[in-house]
Design an enzyme around this catalytic site. Structure first.
Site, PDB file in Angstrom:
ATOM      1  N   LYS A 218      -0.927   2.173   3.375  1.00 12.55           N
ATOM      2  CA  LYS A 218      -0.074   1.016   3.650  1.00 12.55           C
ATOM      3  C   LYS A 218       1.394   1.410   3.576  1.00 12.55           C
ATOM      4  O   LYS A 218       1.944   1.570   2.491  1.00 12.55           O
ATOM      5  CB  LYS A 218      -0.361  -0.100   2.645  1.00 12.55           C
ATOM      6  CG  LYS A 218       0.537  -1.334   2.831  1.00 12.55           C
ATOM      7  CD  LYS A 218       0.180  -2.446   1.855  1.00 12.55           C
ATOM      8  CE  LYS A 218       1.191  -3.592   1.911  1.00 12.55           C
ATOM      9  NZ  LYS A 218       0.913  -4.638   0.917  1.00 12.55           N
TER      10      LYS A 218
ATOM     11  N   ASP B   3      -1.422  -4.532  -5.878  1.00 10.73           N
ATOM     12  CA  ASP B   3      -0.455  -3.513  -5.457  1.00 10.73           C
ATOM     13  C   ASP B   3       0.326  -3.065  -6.683  1.00 10.73           C
ATOM     14  O   ASP B   3       1.234  -3.766  -7.150  1.00 10.73           O
ATOM     15  CB  ASP B   3       0.505  -4.082  -4.390  1.00 10.73           C
ATOM     16  CG  ASP B   3      -0.189  -4.278  -3.038  1.00 10.73           C
ATOM     17  OD1 ASP B   3      -1.428  -4.478  -3.028  1.00 10.73           O
ATOM     18  OD2 ASP B   3       0.502  -4.249  -2.005  1.00 10.73           O
TER      19      ASP B   3
ATOM     20  N   LYS C  38       0.322   3.445  -0.998  1.00  9.46           N
ATOM     21  CA  LYS C  38       1.323   2.624  -0.329  1.00  9.46           C
ATOM     22  C   LYS C  38       2.693   3.238  -0.570  1.00  9.46           C
ATOM     23  O   LYS C  38       2.948   3.779  -1.642  1.00  9.46           O
ATOM     24  CB  LYS C  38       1.212   1.200  -0.907  1.00  9.46           C
ATOM     25  CG  LYS C  38       2.271   0.217  -0.459  1.00  9.46           C
ATOM     26  CD  LYS C  38       1.986  -1.181  -1.036  1.00  9.46           C
ATOM     27  CE  LYS C  38       3.167  -2.118  -0.833  1.00  9.46           C
ATOM     28  NZ  LYS C  38       2.959  -3.438  -1.451  1.00  9.46           N
TER      29      LYS C  38
END
Lengths: 317, 508
Positions: free
Chosen positions: A253, A145, A217
């Protein structure tokens, strides 16, 4: 995949009308999700959780506890519910905790996600951020991430942002030891981008650099506001457009601020009506959350037994 | 700007979405479908309903009865009195008798009555929403979130005007018109009643209201609220029935003002009947409103605007954005995205909380819509329909749109009053304005662009009573509503809406 050499790269993204986008996002909160739809939705949402702990005080024991919860969110599910609940999708930790998580999750099929690239600010030299990424992968991360360079983005240096994402993508593309596939999630930190025009532009920019199966995300969880329905809708629409235009398939996400089972069902309704059936899977949609899983469990138990559980009925992680 | 290849309709719905190599499409089948979520609160409906005249519910004089159906299942909901000349006469007389005392009340006392109506409507909102949905066919989410809240808002808003009327007309002292005969349509039954009654009562008039013959129930239940809050008898009278009661009301010598919302055809008849009688008249009639999307618009939000413009309330909206004008450069993208969006519109049981598009209000209206499909096919137009499944009983129409439409095609000129859109394209702003204004109607228009200067430049040139900018079908009691040309005259709502219900110094 190659980034533009130009620092001031033009990004021709559509504009977003915030008022209308928010109204559309809010419309999903009036969807009435009852009975069988609720049962299925809660289990689906549980399977999409990236169980997360991202604190300076994280300990190996806390990570092991989180991993146990990831494998078996409710150990007495078969006795209480008469069924085996799904595992969550991943456990998300800082790079220093990746070896612990990788060991605790070994063989479970649950992914180890590591924040990297100088999370959460990204205010580090690029080579440091790339080494951060490579180390996490070497230590066992299945998912990275990363955070984007908001300073560069907000000053209009889109080329730099794109180039950096491309470099992190290249590190992930090399895979982990033993040819392990590594997926990338690009955190836009929408709370710092402020406008929906920026969110869309950053989404398009990231999507252009990453690979099929990678994610975009919303947030680190360290900046407020984190994920909102409106921001997530804008990003889902960017994903939809990339799919329709290029056949490139990207996951989504939202992270931070999604705490209740009801919220998670509203997000699922939004995914269902924006991207359709194919994205209703942990391979394509995740919730980044620390307390969401417990509320989902609470609702599942309530649906089955008619009773609300106490906070201490589920082990903290 | 991204361009989308316009997608084959089948590809949008049938092809399974998957990884690269396969045709990019989106599937909205049922991987995770919403379970039925019907509104379960029971609403009692009496077997028969009489008129509400002079503060009491009375039977028909001798007109007999009519039935009202639930258009979603064709089941009879109730019978109601078919008003005659005699019923109208009784109602107008009751209104005449009540008018001087009502007008003589201190203005703030009139305001209190309107406040009470609004409060009681809010308290009984769920019941009214369900009843409206059963009688009309519109989805419960619209009657619950749009119709009934707006009804209460109209009474609240006009309650506030009661003691401030003299500030509305530049110092001229307004006096009531007298008795108002008000005829309302079936598309927003209770909301149209509120649009008519609230300003009339605020200005000191009394009313005879004639609801539409397919949707009388919520207006009659409003009569119950008038009883509950102690509205003086005769201030509002409600006579149900068909065109006979309507004409009797228009022609009655005791009526000082006629207000009508409905079709242009009937509006013209009313205008002829009223001509020369000295009665005041306001008409809110049909429309074929243009919704104009420029290539610099926020496209995803504009697509939502198309949907709320034409599929809201099954397209039974006089100001529906039924003519879509899309700038050439984004036409393929807009059409492709509209096709995808149609797949996620949920059509079916209006009482289900997840229904987006409900039932067509009546069989005759369904036949009218079907006629336009035939005409469009005869004229060689392509039609795209939602792939939704329709219930086997009841009156239903799939959300649809026609492409390849030219200004001369019938579906681009005539009001269809259904969930059916005509899609046209344009190249330059001037062309958009010319084509948008090329209509006998002039009720509403929508403009979509991200450019502020363009918004005002275009809006100023559109001949429409309402112009929505980057939104569509938004209503507020403070905002005047009404048309140009064959869409009628007079305004409803806002300070301007009061003008139709008062006499000023220069008025006869």
């Amino acid at each position: 995949m190659a980034a533009s050499p130009t620092v001031f790269q033009a990004v021709n993204s559509p504009t977003i009308n915030r008022v209308s986008a928010d109204a559309r996002a809010a419309s999903f909160t009036t969807r009435s999700i009852k009975t069988t739809a609720k049962d299925a939705g809660l289990r689906l949402a549980l399977s999409m959780v990236d169980l997360t702990t991202l604190e300076g005080k994280d300990s190996p024991e806390k990570v092991r506890s989180l991993c146990a919860k990831a494998r078996r969110p409710m150990p007495d599910d078969e006795r209480v519910l008469g069924e085996r609940l799904p595992s969550v999708a991943a456990v998300c930790v800082y790079p220093s905790m990746v070896p612990v998580a990788a060991e605790a999750l070994g063989g479970s099929g649950i992914n180890v996600a590591s924040v990297a690239t100088g999370f959460p600010s990204g205010q580090y030299p690029l080579d440091v951020r790339l080494r951060d990424t490579a180390k996490a992968i070497a230590d066992g991360a299945d998912e990275i991430d990363m955070v984007i360079n908001r300073g560069a983005f907000l000053s209009g240096k889109y080329g730099i942002v794109a180039e950096e994402i491309a470099e992190v993508t290249a590190v992930c593309a090399q895979g982990g030891p033993g040819g392990r596939e590594v997926h990338l999630k690009v955190i836009l930190e929408t709370g710092e981008l402020e406008t929906y025009d920026n969110v869309r532009r950053a989404s398009d920019l990231a999507i252009a650099q990453i690979r099929d199966g990678d994610f975009i995300k919303t947030s680190t969880g360290k900046v407020s506001p984190a994920a909102t329905m409106g921001v997530t809708l804008v990003m889902l629409e960017a994903i939809r457009d990339a799919w329709l235009r290029d056949g490139k398939r990207i996951g989504m996400k939202p992270a931070g601020g999604i705490r209740t089972a009801k919220q998670s069902l509203h997000y699922l309704a939004m995914v269902k009506e924006t991207l359709g059936d194919a994205w209703l899977s942990p391979d394509w949609f995740r919730f980044g959350a620390s307390s969401l899983a417990d509320d989902i469990l609470r609702q599942i138990v309530r649906r089955k037994t008619g009773r609300y559980t106490a906070g201490y009925d589920f082990g903290v992680a | 700007m991204t361009t989308f290849q316009e997608q084959d309709a089948a590809a949008v719905t049938k092809t399974s979405a998957a990884g690269p190599g396969r045709s990019p499409a989106l599937e909205f089948a049922s991987a995770w479908d919403y379970a039925p979520a019907p509104e379960t609160t029971k609403v009692e409906i009496a077997d028969s309903h009489g008129h509400y005249i002079g503060g009491t519910f009375v039977g028909a004089a001798k007109g007999g009865t009519l039935d009202t159906l639930n258009p979603a299942n064709e089941q009879k909901l109730s019978t109601f009195a078919r008003g005659t000349v005699a019923d109208i006469d009784a109602a107008v007389n009751a209104a005449r008798e009540a008018q001087p005392k009502w007008a003589a009340l201190p203005a703030k006392e009139r305001g209190k009555y309107l406040f009470r109506i609004a409060r009681r409507l809010q308290e009984r909102a769920r019941e009214f929403a369900i009843l409206e949905t059963m009688d009309n066919g519109k989805p419960i989410k619209e009657s619950r979130d749009v119709d009934i809240p707006l009804v209460a808002a109209h009474f609240f808003y006009h309650a506030g005007w009661c003691d401030k009327l003299k500030y509305a007309f530049g110092g001229a002292e307004p006096t009531p018109v007298g008795v108002c005969g008000q005829i309302i349509p079936w598309n927003f039954p209770l909301l149209m009643a509120a649009w008519k009654l609230a300003p009339a009562l605020a200005c000191g008039n009394t009313c005879v209201l004639k609801p539409a013959e397919t949707t009388p129930l919520t207006a009659l239940r409003l009569g119950e609220i008038f009883d509950e809050i102690g509205l003086p008898p005769g201030v509002v009278n409600i006579v149900t029935g068909d065109g006979e009661a309507g004409s009797a009301l228009v022609e009655h010598a005791g009526v000082d003002k006629v207000a009508f919302t409905g079709s242009t055809e009937v509006g013209k008849k009313i205008a002829r009947a009223v001509a020369g009688t000295g009665k005041k008249l306001t008409l809110e009639l049909g429309g074929k409103s243009p919704n104009i999307i420029f290539d610099d618009a926020s496209i995803d939000q504009a697509v939502e605007g198309i949907v709320s413009g034409i599929y809201f309330n099954q397209g039974h909206v006089c100001c529906a954005g039924s003519r879509l004008f899309v700038q050439e450069g984004v036409a393929d993208e807009v059409i492709a995205k509209l096709k995808i969006r149609l797949q996620s519109l949920r059509v079916g049981d209006p009482l289900d909380k997840n229904t987006d598009v409900g039932a067509i209000n009546s069989r005759p209206q369904l036949e009218t819509i079907a006629k336009y499909f035939d005409i469009a096919r005869d004229e060689g137009l392509d039609v795209f329909e939602s792939s939704c499944e329709l219930p086997s009983i009841g009156y239903w129409c799939k959300p649809s749109f026609f492409t390849g439409v030219q200004a001369s095609h019938t579906v681009a000129r005539e009001e269809i009053f259904g969930p059916v859109l005509a899609v046209l394209t344009f190249r330059t702003p001037e062309e958009a304005i010319t084509r948008a204004n090329n209509s006998p109607y002039g009720l509403a228009a929508g403009v979509w662009t991200d450019k502020g200067s363009k918004i005002f430049e275009i809006a100023g040139q559109l001949k429409a009573g309402i112009v929505w900018l980057n939104t569509y079908n938004r209503f507020d009691p403070a905002s005047p509503f009404g048309g140009y040309k064959e869409s009628g005259f007079g305004r409803e709502g806002g300070m301007q809406g009061l003008r139709g219900y008062v006499k000023l110094g220069g008025d006869r």
